[in-house]
Design an enzyme around this catalytic site. Structure first.
Site, PDB file in Angstrom:
ATOM      1  N   GLY A  46       0.843  -1.194   0.000  1.00 46.78           N
ATOM      2  CA  GLY A  46       0.000   0.000   0.000  1.00 46.78           C
ATOM      3  C   GLY A  46       0.870   1.232   0.000  1.00 46.78           C
ATOM      4  N   ALA A  47       1.663   1.407  -1.045  1.00 46.70           N
ATOM      5  CA  ALA A  47       2.704   2.430  -1.071  1.00 46.70           C
ATOM      6  C   ALA A  47       2.153   3.809  -0.711  1.00 46.70           C
ATOM      7  CB  ALA A  47       3.350   2.469  -2.445  1.00 46.70           C
ATOM      8  N   MET A  48       2.821   4.450   0.220  1.00 42.36           N
ATOM      9  CA  MET A  48       2.371   5.750   0.694  1.00 42.36           C
ATOM     10  C   MET A  48       2.833   6.870  -0.224  1.00 42.36           C
ATOM     11  SD  MET A  48       3.345   7.474   4.296  1.00 42.36           S
ATOM     12  CE  MET A  48       3.081   9.214   4.617  1.00 42.36           C
ATOM     13  N   GLU A  49       4.080   6.774  -0.726  1.00 43.78           N
ATOM     14  CA  GLU A  49       4.632   7.820  -1.571  1.00 43.78           C
ATOM     15  C   GLU A  49       4.300   7.535  -3.033  1.00 43.78           C
ATOM     16  OE1 GLU A  49       6.007  10.321  -0.032  1.00 43.78           O
ATOM     17  OE2 GLU A  49       6.037   9.363   1.932  1.00 43.78           O
ATOM     18  N   ASN A  50       4.373   8.579  -3.851  1.00 41.68           N
ATOM     19  CA  ASN A  50       4.155   8.384  -5.283  1.00 41.68           C
ATOM     20  C   ASN A  50       5.318   7.617  -5.884  1.00 41.68           C
ATOM     21  OD1 ASN A  50       1.749   9.857  -5.390  1.00 41.68           O
ATOM     22  ND2 ASN A  50       2.857  11.785  -5.518  1.00 41.68           N
ATOM     23  N   HIS A  82      15.695  13.311   0.561  1.00 40.00           N
ATOM     24  CA  HIS A  82      14.644  12.845   1.468  1.00 40.00           C
ATOM     25  C   HIS A  82      13.525  12.153   0.694  1.00 40.00           C
ATOM     26  CE1 HIS A  82      12.118  13.235   5.201  1.00 40.00           C
ATOM     27  NE2 HIS A  82      11.159  13.115   4.289  1.00 40.00           N
ATOM     28  N   GLU A  83      13.057  12.803  -0.345  1.00 32.94           N
ATOM     29  CA  GLU A  83      11.915  12.252  -1.087  1.00 32.94           C
ATOM     30  C   GLU A  83      12.294  11.002  -1.878  1.00 32.94           C
ATOM     31  OE1 GLU A  83       9.150  13.228  -0.225  1.00 32.94           O
ATOM     32  OE2 GLU A  83       9.772  15.058   0.796  1.00 32.94           O
TER      33      GLU A  83
END
Length: 632
Positions: A46-50, A82-83
């Site tokens: 359920g990936a949180m980041e794009n 970070h991203e």
């Protein structure tokens, strides 16, 4: 895209470097290289980041190729790192539920610094880390209402409240750095490779992470790390070292209540090999034979605790090591921060911090000067409203920075050490804040010599413009406000915000408030909290800014109510309030707003912060004024 594509060149190059670094460090390829896996029907993350497509604010992505500041470059690299770290922590391996949000954000907060340290060794990134993340975490984690790193989440409304940057990001990252130092970076890297390989495209909890690190380090970590992530707050470690006897005692370091009976397993991270690795009792004594170095506990600041050295001779040696640069810059920053926290708590007098500052004029590292800046800011707070003492602090600013000012000047040589570039900006800002006539005159000449303020050196632009604002009044405020409205350069807008909010003029402030905020204001919603923070920090603009914000709270909630900016505003509006009258006004307005889930925790902590500052001012104001009379 409003700005030219050339403004993307720097961030694109940085992204490529960062991705290469992470692939090597994690021992696992960039997840999007396995794009075929993303389409599998049984893909369960359920990936949180794009995945791949990451959105940024302009300030974190766009950089002027012709005139950008070094600090701007560092910020872009840091945010990009970070991203991109989330492509592994967040996407490749995803937290099972929101109580483990820190598995995403704490790791990204640590890894941004690990990447920068490797890619740009001359930036001395761990200094910057010590002067930012460590300060943020330790100054927040001292109140009874603060959240732990791992927060139980049972209601969707709670989710937006747990993204506390000082705790889930900075404190969590510091705990992971403490772990890395405790087991060694080689085992830390091996543990991550094992973690990613075993849990790729799946979900995890903290248990999975500790197992990965334990399997490669042969150290029992679950008890140690679970205690740190599940308990809010941090300990203070009293250290007495004399006659080869080391005595340690721990208790919770807390500002707003009596100490609580919490216990932490504390990695001591000492520069003496004979000091045990962990203290897991309330108190313990050891025999430690002195060597050629001064004994330090938590020598690089990775451990999330305050060290209070109790023996006078030992403490004098440490302060001498700070002033004479005999210990690392990380250690100097940590000792200064611990000293300030002990001052705020009333365990030592604030004049001890001022004395270290006075004896450290040869300090060469910009990140350490960031702590000196905190000392001066606190001194201004403690004497706020006393014009005579304020003039003495301005004199102190000039006295402390004059030597470096003469060395560095205004011009940046080719191939200058990055530290000198950053230090020049700090030193010139101190000289201008001290209202040194020669420095102010040069700043004015530089401003007059350019047709467009974008031609001013990016590293010095805020300082030059702020000096002009303080000395020019309303016409200058109008001119720079128009420039801000019409500019699409995010770094320039940041410079202008810092300059415009430096005004001392009531007429100028009235113009700012009526034109920057409100339905037709030129400040975008995402930047409002920055403007409020700067204006509340300025003694001359504090009261009117508070009045506008509280009188227009309905509009603020309408515009920001669904963002983290809204939940942060009680903290920003409380930032420098330090009198009983302000405490009463703050409680009268914000106490009824505690019923809003998104605001409750920050309001409670802000009230505790104001009470702490009120007590501190009552305790130390007279001593600070006496010290200034003697030395300035």
């Amino acid at each position: 895209l409003v700005q030219p594509l050339s403004h993307l060149e720097y961030s694109v190059k940085e992204a490529a470097k960062v991705l290469d670094f992470f692939e090597a460090y994690y021992g696992y390829p960039y997840p999007l290289k396995k794009c075929d896996q993303l389409a599998l029907p049984d893909f369960d993350s359920g990936a949180m980041e794009n995945w791949g497509l990451i959105t940024y604010r302009e300030i974190a992505l766009l950089a002027d190729p012709d005139n950008r500041s070094l600090s701007g470059e560092q910020y872009v690299t840091q945010v990009v790192a970070h991203e991109l770290s989330h492509q592994w922590f967040g996407n490749l391996v995803t937290m099972k539920w929101w109580d483990n949000l820190w598995l995403n954000e704490s790791f990204a907060s640590l890894m941004e610094h690990v990447a920068m340290d490797s890619l740009y060794p001359n930036w001395q990134q761990w200094e910057q880390y010590a002067a930012t993340d460590i300060i943020s975490a330790s100054n927040r984690d001292v109140y009874s209402d603060v959240q732990p790193v791992q927060v139980a989440v049972s209601d969707p409304e709670q989710i937006s409240t747990i993204f506390d940057p000082a705790i889930v990001y900075a404190k969590g990252g510091r705990l992971l750095k403490m772990l890395m130092e405790y087991i060694g970076e080689a085992d830390f890297k091996k543990g991550l490779t094992r973690y990613f390989s075993k849990h790729a495209y799946g979900t995890t909890t903290e248990k999975d992470l500790w197992e990965a690190f334990e399997s490669v380090s042969d150290k029992e970590l679950k008890t140690i790390m679970n205690t740190w992530i599940s308990q809010s707050g941090m300990p203070v470690l009293d250290v007495t070292y004399a006659n080869d006897k080391l005595s340690l005692h721990q208790e919770r370091f807390i500002m707003d209540q009596e100490t609580s009976p919490l216990l932490w397993p504390i990695p001591l991270l000492s520069n003496y090999a004979s000091v045990p690795s962990v203290l897991d009792n309330v108190a313990q004594q050891y025999r430690v034979v002195r060597n050629e170095n001064t004994l330090l506990i938590n020598q690089s600041g990775s451990g999330h605790y305050v060290v209070n050295y109790r023996d006078t001779t030992h403490l004098e040696e440490i302060h001498s090591d700070v002033s004479c640069l005999r210990i690392s810059s990380d250690a100097r920053i940590t000792i200064l921060n611990d000293t300030l926290l002990l001052c705020i708590a009333g365990k030592v007098s604030f004049t001890s911090a001022l004395q270290i500052l006075l004896s450290s004029q040869n300090e060469p590292r910009e990140a350490v000067w960031a702590l000196y800046g905190r000392i001066l800011s606190y001194a201004k707070l403690l004497i706020q409203g006393d014009e005579s003492a304020d003039k003495q602090i301005k004199k102190l600013c000039v006295m402390l920075s004059k030597k470096h000012y003469n060395r560095l000047g205004w011009t940046q040589p080719n191939d200058e050490d990055p530290n000198d570039t950053l230090l020049r900006q700090v030193i010139i800002s101190w000289m201008l804040a001290g209202e040194d006539k020669g420095t102010t005159s040069i700043a004015h000449t530089m401003y007059d010599s350019v047709q467009d303020i974008t031609q001013l050196p990016a590293d010095l632009r805020t300082s030059i413009l702020a000096s002009e604002i303080r000395n020019s009044g309303l016409p200058m405020v109008k001119t720079l406000s128009d420039t801000y409205k019409n500019s699409e350069n995010a770094e320039l807008q940041l410079n202008l915000c810092g300059a415009i909010t430096s005004t001392k003029d009531n007429e100028s402030l009235e113009y700012i408030i009526h034109n920057a905020f409100g339905e037709n204001g030129f400040v975008r919603d995402q930047d409002i909290r920055r403007w409020f923070a700067y204006l509340m920090r300025n003694h001359y603009t504090q009261a009117d800014t508070w009045n506008w914000a509280t009188n227009n709270w309905g509009w603020i909630k309408k515009r920001l109510g669904k963002t983290m900016s809204y939940s942060d505003l009680p903290t920003y509006l409380a930032g420098t309030l330090n009198t009983s009258d302000w405490l009463e006004r703050y409680e009268a307005f914000f106490t009824p707003l505690k019923k809003e889930t998104t605001l409750e925790r920050n309001i409670c902590i802000a009230i505790s912060e104001i009470k702490t500052r009120v007590a501190w001012r009552q305790r130390d104001e007279a001593g600070v004024k006496s010290w200034l009379d003697e030395h300035c």
